[in-house]
Scaffold this motif. Structure first.
Motif, PDB file in Angstrom:
ATOM      1  N   UNK A   1      64.874  39.665  49.071  1.00 46.80           N
ATOM      2  CA  UNK A   1      63.674  39.911  48.272  1.00 46.80           C
ATOM      3  C   UNK A   1      62.542  40.440  49.141  1.00 46.80           C
ATOM      4  N   UNK A   2      62.495  40.015  50.396  1.00 48.15           N
ATOM      5  CA  UNK A   2      61.414  40.476  51.274  1.00 48.15           C
ATOM      6  C   UNK A   2      61.489  41.987  51.489  1.00 48.15           C
ATOM      7  N   UNK A   3      62.682  42.561  51.447  1.00 50.08           N
ATOM      8  CA  UNK A   3      62.816  44.013  51.589  1.00 50.08           C
ATOM      9  C   UNK A   3      62.325  44.724  50.328  1.00 50.08           C
ATOM     10  N   UNK A   4      62.561  44.118  49.162  1.00 45.63           N
ATOM     11  CA  UNK A   4      62.122  44.732  47.912  1.00 45.63           C
ATOM     12  C   UNK A   4      60.600  44.830  47.845  1.00 45.63           C
ATOM     13  N   UNK A   5      59.917  43.810  48.316  1.00 39.57           N
ATOM     14  CA  UNK A   5      58.467  43.775  48.223  1.00 39.57           C
ATOM     15  C   UNK A   5      57.796  43.928  49.583  1.00 39.57           C
ATOM     16  N   UNK A   6      58.522  44.415  50.562  1.00 40.52           N
ATOM     17  CA  UNK A   6      58.006  44.526  51.920  1.00 40.52           C
ATOM     18  C   UNK A   6      56.864  45.504  52.063  1.00 40.52           C
ATOM     19  N   UNK A   7      56.793  46.530  51.223  1.00 43.55           N
ATOM     20  CA  UNK A   7      55.754  47.540  51.342  1.00 43.55           C
ATOM     21  C   UNK A   7      54.416  47.101  50.784  1.00 43.55           C
ATOM     22  N   UNK A   8      54.382  46.004  50.098  1.00 47.57           N
ATOM     23  CA  UNK A   8      53.136  45.552  49.468  1.00 47.57           C
ATOM     24  C   UNK A   8      52.514  44.445  50.293  1.00 47.57           C
ATOM     25  N   UNK A   9      51.218  44.549  50.456  1.00 52.65           N
ATOM     26  CA  UNK A   9      50.506  43.511  51.173  1.00 52.65           C
ATOM     27  C   UNK A   9      50.013  42.445  50.204  1.00 52.65           C
ATOM     28  N   UNK A  10      49.772  41.288  50.699  1.00 52.05           N
ATOM     29  CA  UNK A  10      49.239  40.203  49.869  1.00 52.05           C
ATOM     30  C   UNK A  10      47.756  40.461  49.630  1.00 52.05           C
ATOM     31  N   UNK A  11      47.277  40.134  48.452  1.00 52.09           N
ATOM     32  CA  UNK A  11      45.839  40.330  48.205  1.00 52.09           C
ATOM     33  C   UNK A  11      45.020  39.400  49.084  1.00 52.09           C
ATOM     34  N   UNK A  12      43.830  39.857  49.407  1.00 55.05           N
ATOM     35  CA  UNK A  12      42.950  39.035  50.235  1.00 55.05           C
ATOM     36  C   UNK A  12      42.493  37.831  49.422  1.00 55.05           C
ATOM     37  N   UNK A  13      42.296  36.737  50.110  1.00 57.93           N
ATOM     38  CA  UNK A  13      41.923  35.488  49.442  1.00 57.93           C
ATOM     39  C   UNK A  13      40.582  35.625  48.727  1.00 57.93           C
ATOM     40  N   UNK A  14      39.626  36.325  49.341  1.00 59.35           N
ATOM     41  CA  UNK A  14      38.313  36.500  48.717  1.00 59.35           C
ATOM     42  C   UNK A  14      38.462  37.284  47.410  1.00 59.35           C
ATOM     43  N   UNK A  15      39.249  38.338  47.408  1.00 55.01           N
ATOM     44  CA  UNK A  15      39.464  39.122  46.189  1.00 55.01           C
ATOM     45  C   UNK A  15      40.127  38.276  45.113  1.00 55.01           C
ATOM     46  N   UNK A  16      41.087  37.492  45.519  1.00 51.47           N
ATOM     47  CA  UNK A  16      41.790  36.627  44.583  1.00 51.47           C
ATOM     48  C   UNK A  16      40.847  35.587  43.985  1.00 51.47           C
ATOM     49  N   UNK A  17      40.019  34.987  44.809  1.00 48.81           N
ATOM     50  CA  UNK A  17      39.061  33.988  44.329  1.00 48.81           C
ATOM     51  C   UNK A  17      38.026  34.627  43.408  1.00 48.81           C
ATOM     52  N   UNK A  18      37.537  35.815  43.759  1.00 50.17           N
ATOM     53  CA  UNK A  18      36.574  36.514  42.904  1.00 50.17           C
ATOM     54  C   UNK A  18      37.185  36.840  41.547  1.00 50.17           C
ATOM     55  N   UNK A  19      38.419  37.259  41.573  1.00 53.82           N
ATOM     56  CA  UNK A  19      39.111  37.592  40.326  1.00 53.82           C
ATOM     57  C   UNK A  19      39.258  36.361  39.437  1.00 53.82           C
ATOM     58  N   UNK A  20      39.648  35.239  40.029  1.00 53.02           N
ATOM     59  CA  UNK A  20      39.800  34.012  39.248  1.00 53.02           C
ATOM     60  C   UNK A  20      38.446  33.509  38.731  1.00 53.02           C
ATOM     61  N   UNK A  21      37.401  33.668  39.533  1.00 53.47           N
ATOM     62  CA  UNK A  21      36.058  33.280  39.098  1.00 53.47           C
ATOM     63  C   UNK A  21      35.656  34.103  37.873  1.00 53.47           C
ATOM     64  N   UNK A  22      35.926  35.410  37.927  1.00 51.87           N
ATOM     65  CA  UNK A  22      35.612  36.283  36.786  1.00 51.87           C
ATOM     66  C   UNK A  22      36.442  35.898  35.557  1.00 51.87           C
ATOM     67  N   UNK A  23      37.690  35.501  35.784  1.00 53.39           N
ATOM     68  CA  UNK A  23      38.529  35.056  34.668  1.00 53.39           C
ATOM     69  C   UNK A  23      37.915  33.838  33.986  1.00 53.39           C
ATOM     70  N   UNK A  24      37.490  32.860  34.793  1.00 52.51           N
ATOM     71  CA  UNK A  24      36.890  31.647  34.237  1.00 52.51           C
ATOM     72  C   UNK A  24      35.561  31.958  33.539  1.00 52.51           C
ATOM     73  N   UNK A  25      34.784  32.872  34.107  1.00 50.35           N
ATOM     74  CA  UNK A  25      33.525  33.254  33.469  1.00 50.35           C
ATOM     75  C   UNK A  25      33.783  33.910  32.111  1.00 50.35           C
ATOM     76  N   UNK A  26      34.780  34.788  32.058  1.00 55.46           N
ATOM     77  CA  UNK A  26      35.115  35.451  30.791  1.00 55.46           C
ATOM     78  C   UNK A  26      35.614  34.436  29.778  1.00 55.46           C
ATOM     79  N   UNK A  27      36.434  33.511  30.230  1.00 56.47           N
ATOM     80  CA  UNK A  27      36.950  32.475  29.330  1.00 56.47           C
ATOM     81  C   UNK A  27      35.815  31.599  28.819  1.00 56.47           C
ATOM     82  N   UNK A  28      34.891  31.248  29.700  1.00 60.03           N
ATOM     83  CA  UNK A  28      33.740  30.426  29.289  1.00 60.03           C
ATOM     84  C   UNK A  28      32.873  31.195  28.293  1.00 60.03           C
ATOM     85  N   UNK A  29      32.661  32.483  28.539  1.00 55.11           N
ATOM     86  CA  UNK A  29      31.855  33.295  27.617  1.00 55.11           C
ATOM     87  C   UNK A  29      32.540  33.419  26.257  1.00 55.11           C
ATOM     88  N   UNK A  30      33.857  33.602  26.273  1.00 55.09           N
ATOM     89  CA  UNK A  30      34.602  33.703  25.008  1.00 55.09           C
ATOM     90  C   UNK A  30      34.539  32.381  24.245  1.00 55.09           C
TER      91      UNK A  30
END
Length: 164
Positions: free
Chosen positions: A38-67
């Motif tokens: 499996x590592x060869x199948x996904x070897x070309x992709x890098x993992x998202x940065x933790x800050x980007x991931x946290x920002x994305x989840x924060x925005x998800x929670x904000x959207x859910x709270x607004x909805x």
């Protein structure tokens, strides 16, 4: 009273479907996905940065709270309007009762007038139900639009992250 021994159905000895001899999907020689790296199948992709991931989840929670806030406000408006409608109906019913009491407790001898009052009441009830239904629909649509917008933003963020 003797305790019963529980059977472990995830043990191939107890479950013939988990034995590769009986199930070709579990045989590495017959199923190429079991021996794939499996590592060869996904070897070309890098993992998202933790800050980007946290920002994305924060925005998800904000959207859910607004909805959720939009939905709750919508339902509060519906409940308030239902109370207003109930008060109006009760006031009209009291007025009709007082009118009948003023006539000695009898309905109007003109049947057409009585039927018109019933017809007006039914038409008002349908109008009120339509109004409440439209209020609920509008509230749900607004909440859905908030979540739908966030899903689009998240997919754009993911596409940007993958292209890095």
């Amino acid at each position: 009273m003797a305790q019963q021994k529980s059977t472990n159905y995830f043990d191939p000895k107890n479950n013939p479907f988990l034995d590769p001899k009986n199930n070709p999907f579990l045989d590495p020689e017959k199923n190429p996905f079991l021996s794939a790296d499996v590592s060869k199948m996904f070897g070309g992709y890098g993992a998202p940065e933790l800050k980007e991931l946290m920002d994305s989840q924060r925005k998800n929670f904000e959207a859910l709270a607004a909805a959720n806030k939009t939905a709750v406000e919508g339902f509060q408006a519906v409940f308030t309007r239902q109370g207003e409608i109930l008060k109006q109906v009760m006031d009209e019913a009291n007025a009709t009762i007082q009118e009948a009491q003023a006539k000695g407790g009898k309905l109007d001898p003109d049947a057409a007038k009585n039927i018109d009052q019933i017809k007006d009441a039914l038409e008002q009830a349908v109008t009120n139900m339509r109004e409440l239904s439209e209020m609920v629909s509008k509230s749900q649509q607004e909440a859905f639009n908030i979540l739908n917008q966030r899903v689009g933003e998240q997919l754009d963020e993911l596409k940007k992250s993958v292209n890095k």
